[in-house]
Design a protein around this motif. Sequence first.
Motif, mmCIF file in Angstrom:
data_model
loop_
_atom_site.group_PDB
_atom_site.id
_atom_site.type_symbol
_atom_site.label_atom_id
_atom_site.label_comp_id
_atom_site.label_asym_id
_atom_site.label_seq_id
_atom_site.Cartn_x
_atom_site.Cartn_y
_atom_site.Cartn_z
ATOM 1 N N PRO A 155 0.845 -1.207 0.000
ATOM 2 C CA PRO A 155 0.000 0.000 0.000
ATOM 3 C C PRO A 155 0.874 1.249 0.000
ATOM 4 C CG PRO A 155 -0.619 -1.512 1.783
ATOM 5 C CD PRO A 155 0.646 -2.036 1.196
ATOM 6 N N ILE A 156 0.409 2.327 -0.630
ATOM 7 C CA ILE A 156 1.257 3.520 -0.856
ATOM 8 C C ILE A 156 1.787 4.116 0.443
ATOM 9 C CG2 ILE A 156 -0.640 5.250 -0.956
ATOM 10 C CD1 ILE A 156 1.004 6.340 -3.466
ATOM 11 N N GLU A 157 0.975 4.057 1.543
ATOM 12 C CA GLU A 157 1.430 4.687 2.803
ATOM 13 C C GLU A 157 2.539 3.872 3.486
ATOM 14 O OE1 GLU A 157 -2.189 2.475 2.999
ATOM 15 O OE2 GLU A 157 -1.865 4.313 1.878
ATOM 16 N N GLU A 158 2.741 2.639 3.026
ATOM 17 C CA GLU A 158 3.812 1.818 3.642
ATOM 18 C C GLU A 158 5.120 1.862 2.841
ATOM 19 O OE1 GLU A 158 2.375 -2.153 4.145
ATOM 20 O OE2 GLU A 158 0.625 -1.444 5.272
ATOM 21 N N ARG A 159 5.096 2.579 1.711
ATOM 22 C CA ARG A 159 6.309 2.550 0.857
ATOM 23 C C ARG A 159 7.345 3.556 1.335
ATOM 24 N NH1 ARG A 159 2.861 3.086 -4.599
ATOM 25 N NH2 ARG A 159 1.402 1.427 -4.051
ATOM 26 N N GLU A 160 8.604 3.239 1.120
ATOM 27 C CA GLU A 160 9.677 4.160 1.520
ATOM 28 C C GLU A 160 10.220 4.863 0.297
ATOM 29 O OE1 GLU A 160 12.474 1.782 3.670
ATOM 30 O OE2 GLU A 160 11.124 1.673 5.384
#
Length: 379
Positions: A374-379
């Motif tokens: 999910p986008i909010e978990e990407r670094e």
Amino acid sequence: MLVCEYKPGLEGIPAAQSAISYVDGLQGLLEYRGIRIEELAEKSTFLETSYLLIWGKLPTKEELHDFEQEIYSHRRIKYRIRDMMKSFPESGHPMDALQASAAALGLFYSRRDLHNPVYIRDAVVRLLATIPTMVAAFQLMRKGNDPIRPNDNLDYSANFLYMLNEKEPDPLASKIMDVCLILHAEHTMNASTFSARVTASTLTDPYAVVASAVGTLGGPLHGGANEEVIQMLEEIGSVENVRPYIDTCLERKSKIMGFGHRVYKVKDPRATILQDLSEQLFAKFGSDKYYDIALEMERVVEEKLAHKGIYPNVDFYSGLLYRKLGIPTDIFTPIFAIARVAGWLAHWKEQLAENRIFRPTQVYNGQHEVKYSPIEERE
Ligand code: CMC
């Protein structure tokens, strides 16, 4: 399934069967349809050589006359093409202008009757006839001038120089330009020809074939090298600076422009002919200090790199010649394109005769079974 070894740059892998040209890189031999390049440079003309490449035989007197007349009468470009070119940015590279204009030509002739000999002949004539006019038109328009009309009294190469420089050329200059076009007309399976054949294999129109090949030719490792040769000679500036310049290139492992070739491991036979033409030109119109720098470069590179088979290629002397003919540096590669249209069209025709769409494979070296994050978990 057969797994082949991956070869970067497809080195040594045949991409087609072809009877158009032949190179022996160890002997420094180049033939068009079996005729040696030295003989064509001495006895033929660019249009006769184009006929030979495209139709596979030397034309009779009548066939050559008809071919030349058809080309001469199609040299003007449509006003819509000219107007489109007027809106190109003056700072744009002439190769980009040429690619866009060649593609635009297809808008007028998009009927793809590829098995009709009349369609093929018309496309050949139109492309050979109009590409030089487009190159010259862009050159004049970016200076703020109107393009000039082709001159019916001048042959192919003389007319090109006339349209480019706005004055009738010296006969030696026209003759030398014509030989330069012969030398650049074809060269087996190089990058732009491969590009032309891949595009042709989809059965698109010949204007798209030529436009894609023009795009491929423009890079500095291919046709763009002749421009870089002149920039390099200007940067070196004097015969004394040659050796330190080459030493620095070798230390930095950077390529010396105009030297080396994937196929030739001896001096490119076209470079030998071009060097001879340069001498004729300088004898008539005065010497050039860059020629002395070039000769010294050839000596030093041979001393240091002959063991790797690195010698002058076609681009080394062509830039010097064009410069002496008063041609702007960024028009050098478009001149290569004017000539190579003949080779690309020969390959287009040959590809159509036994077509199978190009669809090579690849060696996948990426990941598998990767989870979508999910986008909010990407670094
Ligand atoms: N200057 C210095 N070293 C060179 C040069 C050069 N111009 N060309 C090749 N080498 C060396 C290269 O460093 C390598 O050495 P090593 O084995 O120690 O690593 C070895 O020779 C083989 O080079 P490569 O890059 O693997 O050769 P390639 O077949 O992939 O490249 C080339 C051929 C034409 C792209 C290359 O020679 C080059 O970049 N030349 C300069 C650009 C140029 O003049 N291009 C015009 C080519 S002819 C017209 C055309 O095709 O349009």
